[in-house]
Structures are given as structure tokens and as C-alpha cells.
Design an enzyme around this catalytic site. Structure first.
Site, PDB file in Angstrom:
ATOM      1  N   ASP A 148      -1.070   6.936  -5.972  1.00  0.00           N
ATOM      2  CA  ASP A 148      -1.288   5.503  -5.809  1.00  0.00           C
ATOM      3  C   ASP A 148       0.013   4.885  -5.311  1.00  0.00           C
ATOM      4  O   ASP A 148       1.079   5.513  -5.388  1.00  0.00           O
ATOM      5  CB  ASP A 148      -1.723   4.861  -7.131  1.00  0.00           C
ATOM      6  CG  ASP A 148      -2.519   3.570  -6.928  1.00  0.00           C
ATOM      7  OD1 ASP A 148      -2.670   3.125  -5.769  1.00  0.00           O
ATOM      8  OD2 ASP A 148      -2.986   3.002  -7.932  1.00  0.00           O
ATOM      9  N   ASP A 149      -0.088   3.664  -4.817  1.00  0.00           N
ATOM     10  CA  ASP A 149       1.107   2.987  -4.324  1.00  0.00           C
ATOM     11  C   ASP A 149       1.982   2.512  -5.469  1.00  0.00           C
ATOM     12  O   ASP A 149       3.202   2.578  -5.392  1.00  0.00           O
ATOM     13  CB  ASP A 149       0.745   1.817  -3.400  1.00  0.00           C
ATOM     14  CG  ASP A 149      -0.207   0.805  -4.026  1.00  0.00           C
ATOM     15  OD1 ASP A 149      -0.710   1.020  -5.156  1.00  0.00           O
ATOM     16  OD2 ASP A 149      -0.479  -0.224  -3.373  1.00  0.00           O
ATOM     17  N   ASP A 203       1.439  -0.511 -12.405  1.00  0.00           N
ATOM     18  CA  ASP A 203       1.888  -1.821 -12.875  1.00  0.00           C
ATOM     19  C   ASP A 203       1.676  -1.916 -14.387  1.00  0.00           C
ATOM     20  O   ASP A 203       2.571  -1.642 -15.167  1.00  0.00           O
ATOM     21  CB  ASP A 203       1.113  -2.904 -12.117  1.00  0.00           C
ATOM     22  CG  ASP A 203       1.601  -4.311 -12.394  1.00  0.00           C
ATOM     23  OD1 ASP A 203       2.225  -4.550 -13.442  1.00  0.00           O
ATOM     24  OD2 ASP A 203       1.351  -5.201 -11.566  1.00  0.00           O
TER      25      ASP A 203
END
Length: 165
Positions: A98-99, A102
Site C-alpha cells: 500500500d502507499d 495511517d
């Protein structure tokens, strides 16, 4: 709903490509991987780069929605992982890409689907940094990352004029 983001971190295409390749370098110590599962949409670009760099040909996606622009809501699996990859996680090496991690909400959901997979992100925030096995850059929890696919060229006021207010 997430807390307001006080800082911005714009990422250019060039920087994102370099950071994704840096993640591929880190993953060289972990390979070989039999397949990549990218978390869409943010994981699509780094997954393509990492697949090229590591010679991985099997790429699957899982679509999990938890954000609507900057507002985090309920988690929804829009497209699940195919059974062949779920089965491969029991006998082979699967890489989740994933980028960003969070809050960890999306990552935990995907890890529950693939409990043996290696989870990597390009960027990580402190709240969920320990959830990923590898990442490239840590940013503060109150930073909003502007990815290149979300940006357009426009005027940016000087920092002294209250950016982020």
C-alpha cells in the site's frame, strides 16, 4: 472522522517512484515472493514498481474503502482477494503493498485476510507503524500526504501565511 491534519507533505511522481524503488531494495532481503496483493487505489502504483523491480508476475488487488477524501468512515471491502491468493498465503509468500499506513484500519482488515503475508508500505505514520513489516519513510500523524495522482498544479501560499489553517 479523523483529526484535522496540520501539515502537508506533497509527493511528486519522481519522489514517489524513488521511494517505491527504495522499498523494493528493502524487500530484496525478504524475497522471493510468489505474489503481490496491492490495496487499491493507493497501492497500485508502488505495486507495479515493486513487481517490476523484484520480477513478480502475479499481482492481485483488494479494494478496501475507508476514506472519502480526508474523512475516514466505516471500512468496506469493495473487491475481495481471489481464493487462489488466499490459498497461496498458506503455502507461499505473499506481499501486501500500500502507499501508506495511517491509522491501520485498512491494513488490519487486509492482514486478517492474509495472516501470513509480508505487509509493506511506502509511507508510515506512528499510529500504525508497527503494523507493517517494512516501509521507507515515516511521517508524523498530523501530516496529510498529497500523492501525485491527487494533485494539480496551483499556487501555494508561503508557510508564514498560515499553510494548513
Amino acid at each position: 472522522m479523523t483529526e484535522p491534519q496540520n501539515k502537508s507533505f506533497p509527493v511528486s511522481w519522481d519522489q514517489f517512484h524513488r521511494d517505491s524503488r527504495a522499498l523494493a531494495w528493502r524487500l530484496m532481503n525478504e524475497e522471493p515472493f510468489d505474489a503481490i496483493v496491492c490495496i487499491t487505489r493507493g497501492g497500485l502504483v508502488p505495486a507495479a514498481i515493486i513487481a517490476r523491480e523484484l520480477g513478480i508476475r502475479v499481482i492481485e488487488s483488494v479494494s478496501v474503502k475507508s476514506y472519502d477524501y480526508k474523512d475516514q468512515g466505516e471500512l468496506e471491502v469493495v473487491k475481495p482477494i481471489c481464493q487462489e491468493i488466499v490459498d497461496l498465503d498458506k503455502t507461499g509468500r505473499v506481499l501486501i503493498i500500500d502507499d501508506l499506513v495511517d491509522t491501520g484500519k485498512t491494513g488490519r482488515a487486509v492482514q486478517a485476510m492474509l495472516p501470513n503475508a509480508h505487509f509493506s508500505t511506502v509511507y508510515a505514520k506512528p499510529l500504525a507503524r508497527d503494523l507493517v513489516n517494512s516501509f521507507v519513510t515515516e511521517v508524523s500523524q498530523d501530516t496529510w500526504i498529497y500523492f501525485p495522482w491527487d494533485m494539480d498544479v496551483s499556487y501555494a501560499p508561503p508557510i508564514r501565511d498560515g499553510v494548513g489553517d
